[in-house]
Design a protein around this motif. Sequence first.
Motif, PDB file in Angstrom:
ATOM      1  N   TYR A 209     100.855  53.888  54.498  1.00 52.11           N
ATOM      2  CA  TYR A 209      99.725  54.848  55.573  1.00 52.11           C
ATOM      3  C   TYR A 209      98.370  55.045  54.973  1.00 52.11           C
ATOM      4  O   TYR A 209      97.646  54.027  55.775  1.00 52.11           O
ATOM      5  N   HIS A 212      97.492  51.520  56.937  1.00 51.65           N
ATOM      6  CA  HIS A 212      97.461  50.784  58.999  1.00 51.65           C
ATOM      7  C   HIS A 212      98.703  50.576  58.524  1.00 51.65           C
ATOM      8  O   HIS A 212      99.072  49.155  59.724  1.00 51.65           O
ATOM      9  N   LYS A 213      99.374  50.116  57.516  1.00 54.89           N
ATOM     10  CA  LYS A 213     101.313  50.131  57.591  1.00 54.89           C
ATOM     11  C   LYS A 213     102.483  51.013  57.857  1.00 54.89           C
ATOM     12  O   LYS A 213     102.838  51.489  57.872  1.00 54.89           O
TER      13      LYS A 213
END
Length: 217
Positions: A209, A212-213
């Motif tokens: 997170y 931003h995956k």
Amino acid sequence: MMKAMFEPENLANASPATVSRAGIIYVSDTELGFAPVAKSWLQKRREAEAAILEPFFDRYVQHMLDYIRINLKPMMWNERVCQVMQVMDLLDSFLMKTVTSGQMLSAQHYERAFLYCLAWGLGGLLSEKERPLFDAELRTISKEMPDKADEVDTLFDYVVLADSPEWKLWTELVPSWEYPKAQERVKFAQLVVPTLDSVRYEQLLRLSYERHKACLL
């Protein structure tokens, strides 16, 4: 005028009409492998940090990719380069605080962090029965694996944190939980009881997170 770009897994179903009407660029993953992606990622790291991390890719990644391909059966199929990118994403998040603070870890700490991310990046799709095989093979090429507290323990039962190079059992990090006796009417559907798996996967989700995956559970 609209332009569309597709990234197919292969050209097995590409008809002559499709090939003749579109610009096709196909590069087999066996030709380039993961090396260009790893080198590109290392070039964006701090020079001293990249110098420590680069040998780990050479020592561990290809060896374990080949071992998985020949000896194991992951529960889901994934491109090998995507698996290596998962390792780099986890490692990127793991090292984020040291980069922002301008600190460097010890070589041992970097290697253990790499092994932790390698286990979940490459071995996360393995079943519980095959994870010991992955662990045993990795122990043949690494001296930084955790000492087993129990014979059935594997690398997946341990974690190394950013503030310490020491391996820790996940079971030691599971917080204690007590039943809310003071509540007259307990809403059981809202109770969250921490377990080994919930704490372990929460850490992996947090690492993903922070970069931003996307994640698939």
